[in-house]
Design an enzyme around this catalytic site. Structure first.
Site, mmCIF file in Angstrom:
data_model
loop_
_atom_site.group_PDB
_atom_site.id
_atom_site.type_symbol
_atom_site.label_atom_id
_atom_site.label_comp_id
_atom_site.label_asym_id
_atom_site.label_seq_id
_atom_site.Cartn_x
_atom_site.Cartn_y
_atom_site.Cartn_z
ATOM 1 N N TYR A 64 104.508 18.928 97.591
ATOM 2 C CA TYR A 64 104.293 17.632 96.945
ATOM 3 C C TYR A 64 105.609 16.860 96.781
ATOM 4 O O TYR A 64 105.601 15.652 96.557
ATOM 5 C CB TYR A 64 103.688 17.791 95.543
ATOM 6 N N HIS A 119 100.229 28.308 99.443
ATOM 7 C CA HIS A 119 99.471 27.055 99.374
ATOM 8 C C HIS A 119 98.285 27.007 100.340
ATOM 9 O O HIS A 119 97.276 26.359 100.059
ATOM 10 C CB HIS A 119 100.405 25.875 99.644
#
Length: 297
Positions: A64, A119
């Site tokens: 992110y 992730h």
């Protein structure tokens, strides 16, 4: 607005650690494509607002490019570290997980995270050995004390089966896109059988990205019954299945409203009605470049 006097309940993970049942996410809406871009003050302010409103579970990820902002918000909030549950994830630097956690901790300004996740499994391209090797590195991170709990994100049954063959520590949790329009077949039942908890991201997608579907009338009816919003009904549908809900907003009123989910419960029949209505419609908000259009896995 005054902070709601609500005690956010926890879910106990397989390793005995506890995770708050609602989390504040710093992904999707805040994602920065360039990690070298200036800090996003709006995100820092929003995360501080979330903490002030009562959110203690803060969800981030290296991809992110917002870990520095999350770290600043934590520091500026004045809330003691032991009162917060911080998650981050590894994928950009998946080749060196021990190095990746050190980089993340430096950006966060912390000496450990409460939960560290792989992730996504797609880097392995179906190679079980690659998944197993990376999980072994995650176990090293846990043994070092830099992560209290370790888990995965976006894993499906084949990926989980692969790492469970060699795992010394079972994944504590799998964070997946989960909402009535993407229920993943028998994946939830599989997790219960393997004693792996689930966290749901994108729980509000049926109203934020896929409105106009078959759920709309039922959500409106239940929202009226409980004097809440359709979004809160969706969050409650997740939580009533003992699944952690991860959501986000920069609006104080909305953040406060979301916490009202802990003032009511759906009946088992209502949970089932939402599930049944959702199964008639398919929508996936993320990883569409990985999955075929009608793939409901």
């Amino acid at each position: 607005m005054a902070k709601l006097d609500i005690n956010i309940p926890d879910l106990t993970l397989p390793d005995g650690n506890k995770i708050p049942l609602i989390g504040y996410g710093t992904g999707t809406a805040w994602f920065k494509t360039d990690g070298n871009s200036p800090k996003d003050q709006k995100l820092i302010d929003a995360a501080k607002l979330a903490i002030k409103t009562g959110y203690t579970h803060l969800d981030g990820a290296e991809v992110y490019n917002t870990e520095e902002e999350l770290g600043d918000a934590i520091k500026q909030s004045g809330v003691s570290r032991d009162k917060l549950f911080v998650t981050t994830k590894v994928i950009t630097n998946i080749q060196d997980i021990p190095g990746a956690i050190d980089t993340s901790l430096k950006k966060l300004g912390l000496d450990h995270v409460d939960l560290y996740l792989i992730h996504a499994p797609f880097f392995a391209k179906g190679d079980e050995t690659a998944l197993q090797q990376k999980w072994a590195q995650m176990e090293e991170v846990a043994a070092s004390g830099k992560a209290k709990s370790i888990g995965v994100s976006n894993f499906l049954k084949p990926h989980l089966d692969a790492i469970l063959k060699t795992a010394k520590v079972r994944p504590a949790i799998n964070q997946i896109e989960f909402h009535p329009y993407l229920q993943h077949g028998d994946l939830v039942a599989y997790h219960k059988n393997k004693d792996i908890k689930i966290a749901a991201y994108g729980p509000l997608l049926p109203i934020t990205k896929a409105s106009g579907g078959p759920l709309d009338p039922l959500l409106a009816s239940l929202a009226k019954k409980y004097a809440v919003s359709p979004g809160e009904i969706l969050l409650r549908w997740v939580i009533d299945q003992d699944i952690v809900a991860v959501t986000t907003s920069s609006k104080e009123q909305r953040l406060s409203d979301y916490l009202r989910v802990f003032t009511f419960k759906l009946t088992p029949k209502e949970v089932e009605e939402i599930s049944d209505a959702g199964k008639d419609h398919h929508f996936r908000g993320f990883w569409n470049h990985i999955f075929d259009k009608e793939d409901r896995a």
